[in-house]
Design a protein around this motif. Structure first.
Motif, short mmCIF file in Angstrom:
data_model
loop_
_atom_site.label_atom_id
_atom_site.label_comp_id
_atom_site.label_asym_id
_atom_site.label_seq_id
_atom_site.Cartn_x
_atom_site.Cartn_y
_atom_site.Cartn_z
N PHE A 18 39.05 43.71 30.70
CA PHE A 18 39.15 43.02 31.98
C PHE A 18 38.08 43.51 32.95
N HIS A 19 37.96 44.84 32.98
CA HIS A 19 36.98 45.44 33.90
C HIS A 19 35.59 44.90 33.60
N ALA A 21 34.76 42.22 32.05
CA ALA A 21 34.68 40.78 32.34
C ALA A 21 34.45 40.54 33.84
N GLU A 22 35.19 41.28 34.65
CA GLU A 22 35.02 41.13 36.11
C GLU A 22 33.60 41.48 36.54
N GLN A 23 33.15 42.63 35.97
CA GLN A 23 31.79 43.05 36.33
C GLN A 23 30.77 42.00 35.93
N ARG A 25 31.27 38.83 35.67
CA ARG A 25 31.34 37.67 36.58
C ARG A 25 30.60 37.94 37.88
N ARG A 26 30.71 39.22 38.34
CA ARG A 26 29.98 39.55 39.58
C ARG A 26 28.50 39.38 39.38
N TYR A 27 28.02 39.86 38.24
CA TYR A 27 26.58 39.76 37.98
C TYR A 27 26.17 38.30 37.90
N HIS B 26 44.07 46.52 40.89
CA HIS B 26 43.75 46.88 39.51
C HIS B 26 42.49 47.74 39.48
N GLY B 27 42.22 48.32 38.32
CA GLY B 27 41.18 49.34 38.19
C GLY B 27 39.84 48.90 38.73
N PHE B 28 39.44 47.68 38.36
CA PHE B 28 38.13 47.18 38.80
C PHE B 28 38.08 47.10 40.33
N TYR B 50 39.06 55.42 34.76
CA TYR B 50 40.30 55.16 34.01
C TYR B 50 41.00 56.42 33.54
N ASN B 71 41.80 35.55 39.71
CA ASN B 71 41.38 34.40 38.92
C ASN B 71 42.28 34.20 37.69
N ARG B 73 43.91 36.05 35.57
CA ARG B 73 43.81 36.79 34.31
C ARG B 73 44.76 37.97 34.38
N ARG B 74 45.17 38.40 33.20
CA ARG B 74 46.13 39.52 33.13
C ARG B 74 45.40 40.81 33.46
N ALA B 75 45.96 41.57 34.36
CA ALA B 75 45.35 42.85 34.71
C ALA B 75 46.45 43.85 35.05
#
Lengths: 872, 109
Positions: A18-19, A21-23, A25-27, B26-28, B50, B71, B73-75
């Motif tokens: 997930f992390h 993927a998020e990063q 998307r930011r890029y 969440h972590g991000f 983490y 958005n 998604r599962r987090a």
């Protein structure tokens, strides 16, 4: 737990995913292309695997991970070496299992404290004379003893007896019986489970006797009759009332043997004047703890008084006190205890020795692996940990197998050796279990880890060069291995010798054909009830009729009655003196086994006459008293002269009842494994001392017919008198089998262990020799190339093996001789033929070693010299 | 990209706790928030984040729950526990004392 861990791992992965993927998307939002964005994001994140590792570490599961992984590794390496694992597990199982079972048996039967209340306060008193150190009291002496000590202790007495028990709807029986003083159960502290014990009124002679039965007898003979208390039965024809039943688990069996029925002793005025006949065993309980010194001094004073008051009967009397607990180990019991203890210790030792060799051999074979891992950076701890786990797994498997072994073994041992107390199986002695496990675990870890650490110290370079002529099994390790194999040979030799001793000794027990011919003999026990047979004449008349009718049976050659047959289960011993000779100092009187025999006894039993005549039909109740003695007695008492015509009498009695010696027969000594107090035998005519309790002996004309006789014998007796059962009828060979059952069982166990030790020694030698051959392939190849033939090479290899054995054999011989000394000191039956046993053991071991070397020798002789020399 | 300054050991815990004090993230998002609040001076190394979060979870300062992100998604969302709030106060306190001490040394002649 593993499932939870996997779930957490998956969650962590998801988070990371997930992390990233998020990063990404930011890029992408910043205008980077999707592929670049993803790559950048992943780079940014860092090395995922190590992050996962750190994440797991942070969770705190790592130690568990490592443990699981190492355990699986250990299990797999054990599985890969199935042979080793199997042998190791079997060794552990047998060592721990058998040892524990045997010791539990010993403990239950012999060592365990008696389960009477405050059993430490119980003691036995013996009337000790020079020729009989643990004798019984005469009634008069007993009464005085009870009076003299009454403030210090309460004493009770007992006397073995035999009754014919009959009941209205049951067949008659002659159980083991005990006459006891009325306070007996109070003194030892055993209140009956049902009904009551004895009360003082029971000790006075009156109409109906009171009787107490044992729990087992109630269950068997009385078929657990719920109305047993108050039931009237017949003892020797007289009515008796059952007043109580003893509880099921009690230790009387341990101190007195299996007793089925108890009745009170009647002390009357006449019996109390008797100071000659030893009749009563005495047991007592201190009133206050720790009074033994007071009792001893009181007894000393009493002995002194009695010897002055009654100089003839009590001139050399002494009283000896022993704790009741210590009496459980007396006599043959003690010998057997020591033997079984020694055996179980030896078993443990063998198991440890074998385990050691196995473990060390295995450690050696992993030298290469360990060196490699060490070279790759494993620390000592990391090298050792899988080994430790391996050993733990092995121990666990071994322990499991041991459980099986001891469950089976204790059932078997209990059935063979145990009495009523162990009918429901042996309780496992936790101490012994702990000890066995402790010892084997210690051995395993010591000899599993130490060699590993030592092997891992080997320089990896030389090991990894992999040359078979190199230092794999180099001198140091090789010498250790040879040493271990030698030890195994030594242990195997001792076990084999011990087995040999036993086989010899027991064989002699099993074939007691010295002095008589047991093959065709059948015997049984008969006890004539007292009311109709309370004088000599009716007894004699009965037996005359009986022997006549028995002789008339088809297949019967001869019949007789006697006190004892030559297997001498409970022989009567008496002290004798020769007429005309000065009386001997006390304790020097001639002790002899005394047997009252009817005419035709010697022919029936098969004992040869050497001089003079046998007891025959002319010896009647009123005729001249005569005796026949055995050869040993004749040679000892009348060296060089003729014993016929001399007269023998009882020593220590006012009236010695002189009897003329009319014959000498060959020796027919009792067949026991313990040492004998005397080898003399005296036979007197049965009519001159007619016992109610006799052995009825019959000789079949043909040994094959003997087994069919018991039933017809019983019938003949029943026809003569229905109330007198003939019991315990069996052929003499069968009887001997029964008596020696215990020893044969020990023999079997010992042989099995000797076999096991031998097999392991052979395997050990095989392993060593094989490695040796491999190491010297080059040398052998060279020899063959230079013209040596197959036989020469084989001889070389076998020679190596035998040389290794010699060192071990020398050690083993020392052990074997020591064992023989130990055995023969306590059991003289084993001393003859010991050289044969040891020689045989050495021969067997030698053969085994040759067999072990045969295969490697063959392989060595088949070496293709070209291949061998090239394969460097 | 701004330079990543070395974070003193343990300060990551303090920052994360502080960031979480205003609500579950969440972590991000925690990493982003630290980055933003520090005016982009601090970038959290994900490799440390983490493991630190798991450690704090094991110590009971934060608790985690799966949820749905902005958005869809599962987090996994982390939130402060009461013990965590106490720890945050303790750490803030010791941070203040530390900076005061360092500052005093630097200002001295």
């Amino acid at each position: 737990m593993l499932l939870v861990r996997r779930k957490l791992d998956r969650e962590m992965d998801e988070e990371i995913h997930f992390h990233i993927a998020e990063q990404t998307r930011r890029y992408v939002a910043q205008g980077v292309s999707p592929d670049d964005a993803r790559r950048l994001a992943m780079l940014n994140f860092g090395h995922r695997e190590s992050i996962r590792e750190r994440g797991r570490e942070a969770r705190g599961w790592t130690w568990l991970d490592n443990l699981v992984r190492d355990t699986v590794f250990a299990a797999r390496s054990l599985w890969n070496a199935r042979g080793f694992t199997a042998i190791a597990v079997v060794t552990l199982a047998l060592g721990i299992g058998m040892n524990t079972a045997m010791f539990s048996l010993l403990n239950t039967l012999l060592l365990r404290p008696l389960n009477f209340p405050e059993a430490g306060q119980l003691f036995r008193v013996y009337d000790s004379r020079p020729h009989q150190t643990e004798g019984d009291f005469s009634m008069g002496n007993y009464a005085d003893l009870a009076d003299a000590c009454t403030d210090i202790a309460e004493v009770a007495s007992f006397r073995f007896w035999g009754f014919t028990v009959s009941d209205s709807d049951r067949p008659a029986d002659v159980p083991n019986a005990l006459r006891v003083s009325v306070n007996y159960f109070n003194v030892i502290g055993l209140p009956p489970a049902m009904g009551r014990g004895f009360v003082p009124e029971d000790g006075v002679r009156q109409g109906v006797q009171a009787v107490v039965v044992s729990h087992r007898y109630w269950q068997s003979y009385f078929t657990a009759d719920p109305d047993i208390v108050g039931r009237v039965i017949y003892l020797d024809g007289e009515p008796a009332e059952v007043v109580g039943v003893l509880p099921a688990a009690n230790d009387i069996e341990r101190i007195l043997g299996p007793i089925s029925i108890f009745c009170p002793i009647i002390f009357d005025a006449t019996s109390l004047t008797n100071r000659i006949d030893p009749a009563l065993g005495v047991v007592g309980r201190y009133r206050t703890a720790g009074d033994s010194s007071r009792l001893s001094s009181r007894l000393e004073a009493l002995a002194h008084r009695l010897s002055t008051d009654y100089p003839v009967e009590n001139s050399d009397v002494r009283f000896v006190v022993a704790s009741l607990q210590s009496t459980t180990l007396r006599g043959v019991g003690r010998t057997m205890t020591l033997l079984l203890l020694g055996l179980s210790f030896f078993v443990l030792l063998t198991a440890c020795a074998n385990l050691t060799t196995l473990l060390v051999a295995r450690a050696m074979s992993r030298t290469a692996e360990l060196s490699l891992r060490g070279a790759l950076g494993a620390s000592r701890g990391q090298l050792v940990r899988p080994i430790v786990l391996e050993l733990a797994l092995l121990a666990a498997l071994g322990g499991l197998a041991a459980t099986l072994v001891w469950t089976w073994a204790s059932d078997w041992l209990a059935a063979r050796f145990g009495g009523a107390n162990v009918a429901d199986g042996l309780p496992i002695d936790a101490r012994v279990l702990g000890f066995s496990i402790g010892v084997t675990a210690l051995t395993a870890f010591l000899f599993g880890i130490a060699p590993t650490l030592w092997a891992s110290r080997t320089d990896p370079g030389t090991v990894l060069k992999g040359s078979t002529r190199g230092t794999i099994g180099g001198t140091g390790q090789g010498r250790l291995r040879v040493a271990l194999v030698s030890i195994q040979c030594a242990v195997a030799l001792v076990l084999l010798s011990g087995s040999g001793f036993f086989i010899q000794g027991v064989r002699r027990l099993l074939t007691p054909d010295t002095g008589w011919q047991p093959a065709a003999v059948v015997s049984g026990v008969l006890n004539l009830a007292s009311d109709r047979y309370n004088a000599a004449e009716p007894i004699i008349a009965f037996h005359e009729e009986l022997t006549q009718r028995l002789r008339a049976l088809p297949g019967v050659e001869n019949a007789a009655v006697c006190f004892e047959i030559p297997l001498y289960a409970s022989p009567a011993r008496r002290a004798y003196r020769v007429e005309g000779r000065p009386p001997l100092p006390p304790g020097q009187d001639h002790l002899a086994y005394t047997n009252g025999v009817s005419a035709s006894y010697f022919d029936t039993v098969g004992t040869r006459l050497l001089r003079g005549r046998l007891i025959d039909a002319t010896d009647r109740l009123t005729s001249r008293p005569v005796v026949v003695i055995n050869e040993s007695m004749a040679d000892a008492l009348f060296p060089g002269s003729d014993p016929l015509g001399a007269r023998l009498g009882l020593a220590g009695h006012d009236d010695p009842h002189w009897a003329e010696i009319v014959g000498v027969v060959e020796d027919a000594p009792p067949q026991t494994i313990a040492s004998l107090p005397t080898t003399f035998q005296v036979y007197k005519p049965f009519p001159q001392e007619a016992w109610q309790y006799v052995n009825v002996v019959v000789r079949a004309s043909n040994p094959a017919l003997a087994s069919g006789l018991p039933d017809s014998m019983r019938q003949v007796v029943a026809e003569l008198d229905g109330d007198q059962p003939l019991i315990n009828v069996m052929t003499a060979p069968d009887r001997n089998m029964q008596r020696t059952g215990v020893w044969r069982a020990i023999n079997q166990i010992l042989t099995a262990f000797a076999g096991l030790g031998l097999v392991l020694a052979v395997l050990g030698i095989y392993g060593v020799i094989t490695r040796l051959v491999m190491r010297r392939i080059g040398e052998f190849g060279l020899r063959i190339a230079l013209g040596a033939c197959a036989a020469d090479v084989s001889r070389l290899v076998i020679g190596e093996g035998l040389r290794m054995m010699c060192v071990g054999a020398a050690l083993g011989l020392v052990g074997a001789v020591a064992l023989e000394r130990l055995l023969s000191s306590s059991l003289p039956a084993f001393s003859d033929g010991s050289t044969l046993a040891i020689g045989g053991a050495v021969a067997v071991l030698g053969l085994a070693v040759v067999a072990a070397c045969w295969l490697p020798a063959r392989r060595a002789s088949r070496i293709n010299p070209v291949v061998a020399l090239r394969a460097e | 990209m701004t330079e990543k300054s070395e974070l003193l050991q343990g300060t990551l815990d303090l920052l994360a706790l502080r960031v979480l004090s205003s609500g579950p993230l969440h972590g991000f998002a925690i990493a982003q928030r630290i980055h933003l609040l520090s005016k982009e001076a601090l970038s959290v190394e994900e490799g440390s984040l983490y493991p630190a979060l798991y450690r704090m979870e094991r110590k009971g300062w934060i608790e985690a729950e799966w949820g749905v992100s902005e958005n869809n998604r599962r987090a996994k969302f982390y939130s402060l526990t009461r013990a965590g709030r106490r720890q945050l106060a303790i750490e803030q306190d010791s941070w203040a004392r530390l900076t005061a001490a360092i500052g005093a040394v630097l200002k001295a002649d």
